[in-house]
Design a protein around this motif. Structure first.
Motif, PDB file in Angstrom:
ATOM      1  N   SER A  56       0.844  -1.187   0.000  1.00  0.00           N
ATOM      2  CA  SER A  56       0.000   0.000   0.000  1.00  0.00           C
ATOM      3  C   SER A  56       0.881   1.240   0.000  1.00  0.00           C
ATOM      4  O   SER A  56       2.010   1.218   0.506  1.00  0.00           O
ATOM      5  CB  SER A  56      -0.906   0.001   1.238  1.00  0.00           C
ATOM      6  OG  SER A  56      -1.626   1.220   1.316  1.00  0.00           O
ATOM      7  N   LYS A  57       0.364   2.315  -0.574  1.00  0.00           N
ATOM      8  CA  LYS A  57       1.084   3.584  -0.544  1.00  0.00           C
ATOM      9  C   LYS A  57       0.985   4.246   0.819  1.00  0.00           C
ATOM     10  O   LYS A  57       1.715   5.189   1.123  1.00  0.00           O
ATOM     11  CB  LYS A  57       0.532   4.529  -1.615  1.00  0.00           C
ATOM     12  CG  LYS A  57       0.613   3.967  -3.035  1.00  0.00           C
ATOM     13  CD  LYS A  57      -0.039   4.897  -4.022  1.00  0.00           C
ATOM     14  CE  LYS A  57      -0.110   4.261  -5.403  1.00  0.00           C
ATOM     15  NZ  LYS A  57      -0.975   3.071  -5.439  1.00  0.00           N
ATOM     16  N   LYS A  58       0.068   3.774   1.642  1.00  0.00           N
ATOM     17  CA  LYS A  58      -0.101   4.341   2.971  1.00  0.00           C
ATOM     18  C   LYS A  58       1.078   3.973   3.848  1.00  0.00           C
ATOM     19  O   LYS A  58       1.444   2.800   3.955  1.00  0.00           O
ATOM     20  CB  LYS A  58      -1.396   3.837   3.605  1.00  0.00           C
ATOM     21  CG  LYS A  58      -1.705   4.474   4.948  1.00  0.00           C
ATOM     22  CD  LYS A  58      -3.038   3.974   5.493  1.00  0.00           C
ATOM     23  CE  LYS A  58      -3.335   4.616   6.845  1.00  0.00           C
ATOM     24  NZ  LYS A  58      -4.628   4.137   7.401  1.00  0.00           N
ATOM     25  N   ASN A  59       1.660   4.980   4.480  1.00  0.00           N
ATOM     26  CA  ASN A  59       2.819   4.763   5.339  1.00  0.00           C
ATOM     27  C   ASN A  59       2.478   3.769   6.436  1.00  0.00           C
ATOM     28  O   ASN A  59       1.507   3.922   7.160  1.00  0.00           O
ATOM     29  CB  ASN A  59       3.255   6.093   5.963  1.00  0.00           C
ATOM     30  CG  ASN A  59       4.673   6.024   6.489  1.00  0.00           C
ATOM     31  OD1 ASN A  59       5.123   4.991   6.970  1.00  0.00           O
ATOM     32  ND2 ASN A  59       5.366   7.138   6.404  1.00  0.00           N
TER      33      ASN A  59
ATOM     34  N   GLN B 289      10.457   0.447  -4.052  1.00  0.00           N
ATOM     35  CA  GLN B 289      10.543   1.774  -4.646  1.00  0.00           C
ATOM     36  C   GLN B 289      10.735   1.625  -6.145  1.00  0.00           C
ATOM     37  O   GLN B 289      11.701   1.001  -6.600  1.00  0.00           O
ATOM     38  CB  GLN B 289      11.715   2.559  -4.053  1.00  0.00           C
ATOM     39  CG  GLN B 289      11.897   3.949  -4.651  1.00  0.00           C
ATOM     40  CD  GLN B 289      10.731   4.879  -4.339  1.00  0.00           C
ATOM     41  OE1 GLN B 289      10.281   4.928  -3.210  1.00  0.00           O
ATOM     42  NE2 GLN B 289      10.253   5.587  -5.333  1.00  0.00           N
TER      43      GLN B 289
ATOM     44  N   ARG C 124       7.368   6.672  -8.571  1.00  0.00           N
ATOM     45  CA  ARG C 124       6.255   6.337  -7.685  1.00  0.00           C
ATOM     46  C   ARG C 124       6.662   6.509  -6.235  1.00  0.00           C
ATOM     47  O   ARG C 124       7.845   6.441  -5.880  1.00  0.00           O
ATOM     48  CB  ARG C 124       5.798   4.890  -7.896  1.00  0.00           C
ATOM     49  CG  ARG C 124       5.200   4.630  -9.258  1.00  0.00           C
ATOM     50  CD  ARG C 124       4.488   3.295  -9.282  1.00  0.00           C
ATOM     51  NE  ARG C 124       3.304   3.277  -8.426  1.00  0.00           N
ATOM     52  CZ  ARG C 124       2.534   2.210  -8.293  1.00  0.00           C
ATOM     53  NH1 ARG C 124       2.823   1.092  -8.922  1.00  0.00           N
ATOM     54  NH2 ARG C 124       1.467   2.263  -7.527  1.00  0.00           N
ATOM     55  N   LYS C 125       5.671   6.725  -5.389  1.00  0.00           N
ATOM     56  CA  LYS C 125       5.934   6.808  -3.968  1.00  0.00           C
ATOM     57  C   LYS C 125       6.268   5.422  -3.433  1.00  0.00           C
ATOM     58  O   LYS C 125       5.977   4.401  -4.040  1.00  0.00           O
ATOM     59  CB  LYS C 125       4.716   7.375  -3.231  1.00  0.00           C
ATOM     60  CG  LYS C 125       4.437   8.837  -3.547  1.00  0.00           C
ATOM     61  CD  LYS C 125       3.267   9.358  -2.705  1.00  0.00           C
ATOM     62  CE  LYS C 125       3.034  10.834  -2.979  1.00  0.00           C
ATOM     63  NZ  LYS C 125       1.903  11.361  -2.163  1.00  0.00           N
TER      64      LYS C 125
ATOM     65  N   LEU D  78       6.157   1.996  -1.614  1.00  0.00           N
ATOM     66  CA  LEU D  78       5.098   1.038  -1.316  1.00  0.00           C
ATOM     67  C   LEU D  78       5.487   0.244  -0.071  1.00  0.00           C
ATOM     68  O   LEU D  78       6.604  -0.271   0.019  1.00  0.00           O
ATOM     69  CB  LEU D  78       4.890   0.082  -2.489  1.00  0.00           C
ATOM     70  CG  LEU D  78       4.398   0.695  -3.804  1.00  0.00           C
ATOM     71  CD1 LEU D  78       4.282  -0.390  -4.876  1.00  0.00           C
ATOM     72  CD2 LEU D  78       3.066   1.418  -3.616  1.00  0.00           C
ATOM     73  N   TYR D  79       4.556   0.157   0.882  1.00  0.00           N
ATOM     74  CA  TYR D  79       4.814  -0.523   2.146  1.00  0.00           C
ATOM     75  C   TYR D  79       4.130  -1.876   2.159  1.00  0.00           C
ATOM     76  O   TYR D  79       2.932  -1.991   1.883  1.00  0.00           O
ATOM     77  CB  TYR D  79       4.306   0.316   3.317  1.00  0.00           C
ATOM     78  CG  TYR D  79       5.016   1.642   3.459  1.00  0.00           C
ATOM     79  CD1 TYR D  79       6.151   1.765   4.253  1.00  0.00           C
ATOM     80  CD2 TYR D  79       4.547   2.779   2.795  1.00  0.00           C
ATOM     81  CE1 TYR D  79       6.804   2.975   4.381  1.00  0.00           C
ATOM     82  CE2 TYR D  79       5.199   4.000   2.920  1.00  0.00           C
ATOM     83  CZ  TYR D  79       6.326   4.088   3.712  1.00  0.00           C
ATOM     84  OH  TYR D  79       6.969   5.286   3.842  1.00  0.00           O
TER      85      TYR D  79
ATOM     86  N   ASP E 296      -0.556  -4.359  -5.268  1.00  0.00           N
ATOM     87  CA  ASP E 296      -0.592  -2.961  -4.850  1.00  0.00           C
ATOM     88  C   ASP E 296      -2.037  -2.469  -4.864  1.00  0.00           C
ATOM     89  O   ASP E 296      -2.602  -2.246  -5.935  1.00  0.00           O
ATOM     90  CB  ASP E 296       0.275  -2.104  -5.781  1.00  0.00           C
ATOM     91  CG  ASP E 296       0.143  -0.611  -5.502  1.00  0.00           C
ATOM     92  OD1 ASP E 296      -0.298  -0.249  -4.386  1.00  0.00           O
ATOM     93  OD2 ASP E 296       0.463   0.188  -6.403  1.00  0.00           O
ATOM     94  N   ASP E 297      -2.623  -2.328  -3.677  1.00  0.00           N
ATOM     95  CA  ASP E 297      -4.009  -1.866  -3.565  1.00  0.00           C
ATOM     96  C   ASP E 297      -4.948  -2.642  -4.490  1.00  0.00           C
ATOM     97  O   ASP E 297      -5.762  -2.073  -5.219  1.00  0.00           O
ATOM     98  CB  ASP E 297      -4.104  -0.363  -3.853  1.00  0.00           C
ATOM     99  CG  ASP E 297      -3.513   0.468  -2.725  1.00  0.00           C
ATOM    100  OD1 ASP E 297      -3.455  -0.044  -1.580  1.00  0.00           O
ATOM    101  OD2 ASP E 297      -3.108   1.616  -2.979  1.00  0.00           O
TER     102      ASP E 297
ATOM    103  N   THR F   4       8.072  13.601  -0.213  1.00  0.00           N
ATOM    104  CA  THR F   4       8.250  12.164  -0.035  1.00  0.00           C
ATOM    105  C   THR F   4       9.487  11.761  -0.807  1.00  0.00           C
ATOM    106  O   THR F   4       9.506  11.840  -2.031  1.00  0.00           O
ATOM    107  CB  THR F   4       7.040  11.383  -0.580  1.00  0.00           C
ATOM    108  OG1 THR F   4       5.883  11.808   0.132  1.00  0.00           O
ATOM    109  CG2 THR F   4       7.243   9.883  -0.394  1.00  0.00           C
TER     110      THR F   4
END
Length: 338
Positions: free
Chosen positions: A151-154, A164, A168-169, A171-172, A214-215, A308
């Motif tokens: 997820s992109k959510k921290n 990474q 893109r931001k 991904l966790y 991813d999501d 970010t």
């Protein structure tokens, strides 16, 4: 340090603020930690039985909020009692006592390198790739791989696995991996057929399908990251490499002498250890300048839409445990997923 320990190349992003406002000016600072070496095997000393001495020190030239730094952060077999930061900003000296070295640590997902002439590129070893290699090598009758949601959510965890990709931001990864156990006897097809199956199957739905999501969307469905798949001549000779995802070049540490890192990567084609400077861990350090230090108005970032970085921050539960797990999961050795 023993020969069994590997020091993971680490990228650290540094954030400094004062009064809740990000400081975007230049800061030169040195962190000094006091404690004692624990030795091997490690020995713990009773409080009061020793005088803490400088045991770890590094300096940073901070150039703005989220400034990257590449200092070595191997602290295995080291007991730290306290750390202090001494800095210079806007011609003012300041000291911060009893700081925390790291606020987040993340382990970058498994990766392999491929050489094209003098160019070395790095790729994430996806679960599809790992399973394909097991099948191709014909050395195991059964193997374990996994599926994992990103997820992109921290992540709220101190330690996460991260990816990474260019543009893109970060991904966790979720805390838990879903184990996928595969028996070779259940696969009634040749290698080309198994590659086609891995291409079409849906992780988290098909019980025999590994993969990263991813999501809700499989990462293998992003063609821009599967750059090797576009090289048909290469893929004909290395069919499993079609599932490798190209890693962000920003994760390559800018060192020419890779030996200074004390770290080696696995050469997937030979199984040998080879020097590399691909980031294994991303850390985040946050420091607050005391409010009584007058820095004037220069250097403060009033826009609170914080940047970010091309990685976020972090390390792992154990510098040896997690790193070995990431290595073993790409080889013909099972890793215990948590």
């Amino acid at each position: 340090m023993t020969n069994a320990d590997m020091v993971p190349p680490t990228l650290t992003y540094v954030y400094i603020d004062q009064g809740g406002i990000p400081y975007n000016g230049s800061v030169n600072f040195t962190v000094t930690c006091y404690g004692y070496p624990m030795g091997i095997p490690p020995i713990t000393l009773a409080p009061g039985s020793y005088e803490p001495k400088p045991i770890y020190k590094y300096s940073v030239n901070y150039t703005g909020y989220g400034s990257p730094d590449y200092h070595q952060s191997y602290l295995q077999y080291t007991h730290i009692d306290r750390c202090e930061l001494e800095g210079l900003a806007n011609n003012r000296n300041f000291t911060i006592k009893n700081i925390s070295l790291v606020s987040r640590r993340d382990l970058v997902m498994e990766r392999v390198s491929r050489d094209f002439g003098s160019l070395r590129k790095y790729y994430y070893a996806t679960p599809e790739y790992v399973s394909c290699r097991y099948f191709e090598q014909k050395t195991a009758g059964q193997w374990d791989t996994y599926s994992l949601n990103f997820s992109k959510k921290n992540s709220t965890f101190f330690v996460s696995t991260v990816l990474q990709f260019p543009g893109r931001k970060l991904l966790y990864g979720a805390k838990s991996r879903h184990r996928v156990s595969i028996n070779r006897s259940d696969i009634d097809m040749n290698l080309d057929g198994y590659v086609a199956y891995l291409e079409k199957c849906r992780a988290n739905i098909d019980p025999s399908c590994p993969g990263w999501i991813d999501d809700g969307k499989s990462l293998k469905s992003f063609p821009e990251y599967r750059t090797l798949k576009q090289n048909l001549t290469y893929i004909k000779e290395h069919p499993c490499d079609t599932f490798l995802l190209e890693a962000d070049p920003s994760l390559i540490l800018p060192f020419n002498d890779t030996e200074v890192l004390g770290h080696h990567c696995i050469d997937d084609s030979s199984g040998d250890f080879v020097p590399c400077n691909f980031t294994a861990m991303i850390e985040e350090s946050r420091f607050t300048i005391p409010s009584d230090v007058d820095l004037g108005k220069s250097g403060f970032k009033t826009n609170l839409l914080l940047p970010t970085p091309g990685g976020s921050a972090n390390v792992h539960l154990s510098p040896v445990e997690s790193l070995f797990c990431s290595i073993l999961s790409r080889l013909d050795i099972s890793c215990n997923y948590v």
